[in-house]
Every structure is written in structure tokens, then in C-alpha cells.
Scaffold this active site. Structure first.
Site, mmCIF file in Angstrom:
data_model
loop_
_atom_site.group_PDB
_atom_site.id
_atom_site.type_symbol
_atom_site.label_atom_id
_atom_site.label_comp_id
_atom_site.label_asym_id
_atom_site.label_seq_id
_atom_site.Cartn_x
_atom_site.Cartn_y
_atom_site.Cartn_z
ATOM 1 N NE ARG A 1 -7.507 9.634 -31.162
ATOM 2 C CZ ARG A 1 -7.607 8.247 -32.381
ATOM 3 N NH1 ARG A 1 -6.522 8.104 -32.685
ATOM 4 N NH2 ARG A 1 -8.744 8.285 -32.898
ATOM 5 C CB CYS B 1 -6.233 4.341 -34.492
ATOM 6 S SG CYS B 1 -6.530 5.205 -32.793
ATOM 7 C CE LYS C 1 -12.100 6.306 -29.490
ATOM 8 N NZ LYS C 1 -12.054 6.296 -31.028
ATOM 9 C CG ASN C 2 -15.719 4.819 -31.503
ATOM 10 O OD1 ASN C 2 -14.977 5.305 -31.556
ATOM 11 N ND2 ASN C 2 -14.968 3.201 -30.952
ATOM 12 N NE ARG D 1 -12.432 5.897 -40.846
ATOM 13 C CZ ARG D 1 -12.044 5.510 -42.064
ATOM 14 N NH1 ARG D 1 -11.278 6.651 -42.023
ATOM 15 N NH2 ARG D 1 -12.493 4.989 -42.605
ATOM 16 C CD GLN E 1 -19.117 -0.575 -49.377
ATOM 17 O OE1 GLN E 1 -19.966 -0.292 -49.727
ATOM 18 N NE2 GLN E 1 -17.640 -0.402 -50.318
ATOM 19 C CG ASP F 1 -12.664 -0.269 -31.575
ATOM 20 O OD1 ASP F 1 -11.253 -0.495 -32.459
ATOM 21 O OD2 ASP F 1 -13.376 0.296 -31.927
ATOM 22 N NE ARG G 1 -10.115 3.714 -39.370
ATOM 23 C CZ ARG G 1 -10.342 3.512 -38.480
ATOM 24 N NH1 ARG G 1 -9.167 4.697 -37.658
ATOM 25 N NH2 ARG G 1 -10.985 3.597 -37.840
ATOM 26 N N PRO G 2 -10.314 3.384 -45.890
ATOM 27 C CG PRO G 2 -11.163 1.305 -47.296
ATOM 28 C CD PRO G 2 -10.034 2.170 -46.304
HETATM 29 C C1 EPZ Z 1 -15.652 2.291 -36.349
HETATM 30 O O1 EPZ Z 1 -13.981 2.445 -37.062
HETATM 31 C C2 EPZ Z 1 -14.710 2.706 -35.047
HETATM 32 N N1 EPZ Z 1 -13.878 4.126 -34.852
HETATM 33 C C3 EPZ Z 1 -13.088 1.657 -34.441
HETATM 34 O O2 EPZ Z 1 -12.866 2.612 -33.392
HETATM 35 C C4 EPZ Z 1 -13.179 0.764 -34.592
HETATM 36 O O3 EPZ Z 1 -12.624 -0.307 -34.443
HETATM 37 C C5 EPZ Z 1 -14.493 0.658 -35.866
HETATM 38 O O4 EPZ Z 1 -15.574 1.052 -36.556
HETATM 39 C C6 EPZ Z 1 -14.690 -0.995 -35.701
HETATM 40 O O5 EPZ Z 1 -15.656 -1.557 -34.987
HETATM 41 C C7 EPZ Z 1 -15.351 4.949 -34.674
HETATM 42 O O6 EPZ Z 1 -16.370 4.401 -34.395
HETATM 43 C C8 EPZ Z 1 -14.538 6.606 -34.322
HETATM 44 P P1 EPZ Z 1 -15.538 0.366 -40.406
HETATM 45 P P2 EPZ Z 1 -15.107 2.343 -38.750
HETATM 46 O O7 EPZ Z 1 -16.507 1.231 -41.210
HETATM 47 O O8 EPZ Z 1 -16.251 2.665 -38.590
HETATM 48 C C9 EPZ Z 1 -13.382 -1.310 -44.180
HETATM 49 C C10 EPZ Z 1 -11.165 2.591 -31.619
HETATM 50 O O9 EPZ Z 1 -10.314 2.144 -31.049
HETATM 51 N N2 EPZ Z 1 -14.067 -0.148 -44.876
HETATM 52 O O10 EPZ Z 1 -16.543 -0.172 -39.405
HETATM 53 O O11 EPZ Z 1 -13.356 3.629 -39.308
HETATM 54 C C11 EPZ Z 1 -12.784 -0.915 -42.958
HETATM 55 O O12 EPZ Z 1 -11.692 -0.696 -44.092
HETATM 56 C C12 EPZ Z 1 -11.267 2.646 -33.383
HETATM 57 O O13 EPZ Z 1 -12.315 3.343 -30.833
HETATM 58 C C13 EPZ Z 1 -14.279 0.286 -46.020
HETATM 59 O O14 EPZ Z 1 -13.206 -1.261 -46.934
HETATM 60 O O15 EPZ Z 1 -14.510 0.954 -39.237
HETATM 61 C C14 EPZ Z 1 -12.817 -2.402 -41.919
HETATM 62 O O16 EPZ Z 1 -11.196 -3.238 -42.722
HETATM 63 C C15 EPZ Z 1 -10.321 2.829 -34.227
HETATM 64 N N3 EPZ Z 1 -15.337 1.075 -46.648
HETATM 65 C C16 EPZ Z 1 -13.856 -2.102 -42.201
HETATM 66 O O17 EPZ Z 1 -14.620 -2.001 -43.381
HETATM 67 C C17 EPZ Z 1 -15.362 2.030 -46.095
HETATM 68 O O18 EPZ Z 1 -16.241 3.018 -46.657
HETATM 69 C C18 EPZ Z 1 -14.638 -2.034 -41.112
HETATM 70 O O19 EPZ Z 1 -14.253 -0.167 -40.738
HETATM 71 C C19 EPZ Z 1 -15.938 2.200 -44.616
HETATM 72 C C20 EPZ Z 1 -14.849 0.607 -44.520
#
Ligand code: EPZ
Length: 426
Positions: free
Chosen positions: A397, A117, A22-23, A93, A126, A305, A122-123
Site C-alpha cells: 500500500r 490501516c 504516498k501521503n 484512508r 474534526q 509512521d 480513527r474518527p
Molecule cells: C495521516 O492519517 C496519515 N495518512 C497516517 O499515515 C499518519 O499516521 C497520520 O496522518 C498521522 O501522521 C494519510 O496521510 C493518508 P490524523 P490521518 O487525522 O489523517 C485523531 C501511514 O502509515 N483524529 O492526523 O488519518 C486521530 O484519531 C499512515 O502512512 C480525531 O480525533 O491522521 C488520531 O488520534 C497511517 N478526529 C489523531 O487525530 C478527526 O476528525 C491524528 O490523526 C481526525 C483525527
């Protein structure tokens, strides 16, 4: 509303084939926008988040052909308006990936803040930092993110937090920028490598994906390709855990065992037997599992995950397990639901303490998000008696035909449509 009714207690036995990731798929579908020719995507999972991403492309003017349930042809050349519709952006997302791809192709993007989710805050700061460094201006108005750039110029991007979405979006925006971009403190998840392989096969120049420094030299033209998505490591991990949790014996096919190492390690520590083959993995378990404490980490650490599924398995392991999940601040919302099965789980901040009990007993529960939903299905399979899992749209999803695949392994799981809701829909 649809729900799953599960009569628990059957050990899972047999073989299951894993679908595309999926991702990776959601990012690659958005990535087709950068192509100057049509692309054929194979091994695309048939799940709700993919439908949303495909619909976004279609609504913006791309021509889409569904060749079969796992193969899609995308011709992005008809896209003229780089604006993602509000309702579709809110539904997942992955809609955030359209920021990077639209910016890369059109030098502008209008994308409502992404949904997905509810795992806490979830900012996207970055992502915006990367776009700004590449030369784009951003504004947020009425919940919509707008990006504008006269030109994109390669830059040095250092991420303050390791972010999967931020890393992929920076790659998307940099791939057609002028000159060299260097991303430092990049995420290393398998989907990042898959996105880079997809773009490189089209003619992009990306090096270092899968390490924490990624170098991208911008190119002018990306050609159309036929590309197969990698197997889903989280779907595979979910079946691995389900096999061990039900004291089953399952061969999980179409996997990349290297992507599953952290899950394999934890299952072995808990006492399950796991054997790796070239593209399959065999999990079996015949005795009570043992306590196993773990922390989620960015790849190659244990994935957030998979935390709800493994924690659920540990509710009947012998002893006390301590689980810490610092990646998101609200990933234990399912603990309330697990308690309905009789599980002894207490949550303090981002840590859960699980005191193993002998047996779960069936309950009526609600899926609170995708992976939590999968964990509740596992709890239902483990439990004595009947379980009803409501709000299964969360599960759909990200898991292709989960009920059918589980029935193939001997589970007693039925999809039921609520009579009242059905009547109201007529
Ligand atoms: C991806 O989400 C996945 N989603 C998530 O999968 C997964 O849990 C996550 O990566 C972590 O592995 C998709 O690929 C569509 P991150 P993403 O940016 O990209 C912080 C599932 O169940 N952060 O790596 O949104 C954030 O708050 C899901 O399949 C910032 O602070 O995750 C978190 O604490 C749900 N600022 C950490 O980084 C930003 O600009 C990791 O988030 C971006 C993120």
C-alpha cells in the site's frame, strides 16, 4: 497470497532512490477534482493506495492517462456524479479526501466511511466540524457520509486535535469557498505544505501551510498544472533505519533532509553515523546500537509512521528503550509478531518497553498494517536465519518496489506466491 522470504544477516550497502510521498500523492490526486483543467502529476509512487485513488477518480468519470509508472494525467472535467464507490472507499484512508474535494467542487459529496490501516479509533469528527463551519450539512447513513451545501463561506476553524487529514480536507473545502477561511491548530506535516503548493500553483490563495495557522482566500477558478510530488519522508526514514539496523552503509537519494530531522536525531542518538547532503542522506553503522527512548509527536516531532521501524531496530540495541506512541491508540499490534523473533518487548497501553537482546532469529510473521509490515521486513533483515513475512499487501500500500530496492542494497529477499492460493486462483 504473496509473502516475502528473507534470509537475514546481510548489512545493507549501496544506494537507494526514494519515491514520491504516498501521503502527499493520495491527497493531491483527490485534489485534482478541484481543478478546472487537466493536471499532470509527476513523481507519483507506484503503490496500491495510489491505484485505489486513481480508480475512484476514474469510476466517477474523470479521464485518466498513465504516461509512465510515476506520471499520471488527470482530467477531472468529466466527473458528474460526486459519489465514491463503497469498495474503493473502504480500501484506504485517503478516500476521505474526496469529501473535501467533491464538496469544494460540487457542493455535495457521498463518500462511504474511509478504511485504511487499523491503528485503533480513527474518527472524522474534526473533518465534519470544518465542513459544517464552512456551511455544509452532513448526515451519516448506512456507513456513508453525505455532505450538502447551498454555498460554502469562509470561516474560522479551530481544530480540537491536530489532524493531518482534517487540515487537508478543510483546505480542500475552503479553496473555492467565498471569502477568507482561517484554520487554527492546523497540522504541519510536509504533505500539507505539498498540497498547498499544488493548489497555489493552480491559482489558489493559501498562506501559512507548514505553520499552525493557515489562511485560505477562496478563488473561483483553478487552472491545470504540471506538479511533482515531494519525496516520501517515511520511505526514506524506513531505509535509514534499515541501514542502521543491519549495520550497513547506504546513501539514500532523492530526499529532503529537513523532513527527516527527527529521524536523523534519533539514529545519531542510537549511535549511527548520519550525514546530510542537499538531496541525499548517508547512514552507516558498524557497532552495536544503544538504547534510545522516544515519543511520537505531530510534525516536527518524531512521526508515528516511523515508530514500528525504529522500535524494531532497538530490539537489538544495548539497554532498555521506552517508546510512547499517543497519536493512535493501537500502534503496537506488531509487538506480538516481533516476539516471534525473540525480541523482548512489552506493551502497556500506548507505551512499549524494549529490552535489547544480542540477536533476533528468523520467524514466520504477518504484517498487521503498512508500517508494521515494513518493520517486520527490517526485523527479517536483521535476524539470523530465514524469515517469512505474510500479508505483504499491507506493505505494498505504501512502499514502491520494496523487495527490488532492498535487493539492490544486497538483501536476500524474495517474493513468493503461495502455491495453493495460486492454484485456487486458476
Ligand atoms: C495521516 O492519517 C496519515 N495518512 C497516517 O499515515 C499518519 O499516521 C497520520 O496522518 C498521522 O501522521 C494519510 O496521510 C493518508 P490524523 P490521518 O487525522 O489523517 C485523531 C501511514 O502509515 N483524529 O492526523 O488519518 C486521530 O484519531 C499512515 O502512512 C480525531 O480525533 O491522521 C488520531 O488520534 C497511517 N478526529 C489523531 O487525530 C478527526 O476528525 C491524528 O490523526 C481526525 C483525527
Amino acid at each position: 497470497m504473496e509473502k516475502f522470504v528473507i534470509r537475514g544477516g546481510n548489512p545493507l550497502r549501496g544506494e537507494v532512490t526514494i519515491s514520491g510521498a504516498k501521503n502527499a500523492a493520495v491527497a493531491i490526486i483527490a485534489g485534482t477534482i478541484l481543478s478546472d483543467e487537466p493536471c499532470l502529476l509527476e513523481n507519483v509512487p507506484e503503490i496500491r493506495d495510489i491505484n485505489i485513488c486513481v480508480k475512484i477518480l476514474y469510476e466517477m468519470g474523470a479521464s485518466i492517462k498513465i504516461i509512465d509508472k510515476n506520471t499520471i494525467r488527470v482530467d477531472p472535467r468529466g466527473i458528474s456524479d460526486p459519489t465514491v464507490p463503497y469498495e474503493l472507499a473502504r480500501a484506504c484512508r485517503a478516500s476521505s479526501y474526496f469529501l473535501g474535494t467533491l464538496l469544494g467542487r460540487f457542493r455535495q459529496a457521498d463518500v462511504p466511511m474511509p478504511g485504511g490501516c487499523d491503528l485503533g479509533d480513527r474518527p472524522i469528527d474534526q473533518h465534519l466540524k470544518a465542513f459544517n463551519l464552512l456551511g455544509a450539512r452532513h448526515s451519516i447513513d448506512g456507513g456513508c457520509v453525505s455532505l450538502r451545501a447551498d454555498r460554502l463561506v469562509g470561516s474560522q476553524i479551530y481544530f480540537d486535535v491536530v489532524t493531518v487529514g482534517g487540515t487537508i480536507n478543510a483546505i480542500f473545502a475552503a479553496v473555492k469557498a467565498d471569502g477568507l477561511t482561517v484554520i487554527e491548530n492546523a497540522a504541519k506535516e510536509p504533505q500539507i505544505v505539498d498540497v498547498a503548493n499544488f493548489l497555489n500553483s493552480m491559482g489558489a490563495d493559501i498562506m501559512g501551510a507548514g505553520t499552525d495557522v493557515i489562511k485560505i482566500r477562496g478563488v473561483k477558478y483553478l487552472k491545470g498544472v504540471t506538479y511533482g510530488i515531494i519525496p516520501d519522508p517515511i520511505e526514506a526514514g524506513t531505509y535509514m533505519v534499515a541501514a542502521a539496523a543491519t549495520k550497513g552503509d547506504v546513501l539514500i537519494k532523492n530526499v529532503i533532509p529537513k523532513h527527516l530531522e527527527s529521524i536523523t536525531d534519533k539514529l545519531r542518538k542510537a549511535g549511527a553515523y548520519v550525514e546530510e547532503f542537499d538531496d541525499s542522506i548517508h547512514v552507516r553503522c558498524s557497532s552495536r546500537l544503544m538504547k534510545t527512548s522516544f515519543k511520537t509527536l505531530v510534525h516536527p516531532g518524531f512521526p508515528t509512521d516511523m515508530q514500528p521501524q525504529l522500535s524494531t531496530m532497538l530490539t537489538t540495541a544495548e539497554g532498555t528503550s521506552v517508546v510512547t506512541d499517543n497519536i493512535f491508540d493501537n500502534r503496537f499490534r506488531y509487538a506480538n509478531e516481533l516476539r516471534r523473533f525473540g525480541a523482548d518487548i512489552t506493551v502497556e497501553g500506548t507505551t512499549a518497553v524494549i529490552q535489547g537482546i544480542e540477536e533476533l532469529s528468523g520467524a514466520t510473521v504477518k504484517a498487521t498494517d503498512l508500517r508494521a509490515g515494513a518493520a517486520l521486513v527490517i526485523a527479517g533483515l536483521m535476524a539470523n536465519g530465514t524469515t517469512v513475512v505474510e500479508d505483504i499487501y499491507h506493505i505494498e500500500r505504501g512502499y514502491e518496489n520494496i523487495d527490488e530496492k532492498l535487493r539492490g542494497l544486497g538483501a536476500d529477499i524474495t517474493r513468493v506466491t503461495d502455491f495453493d492460493n495460486k492454484r485456487m486462483a486458476v
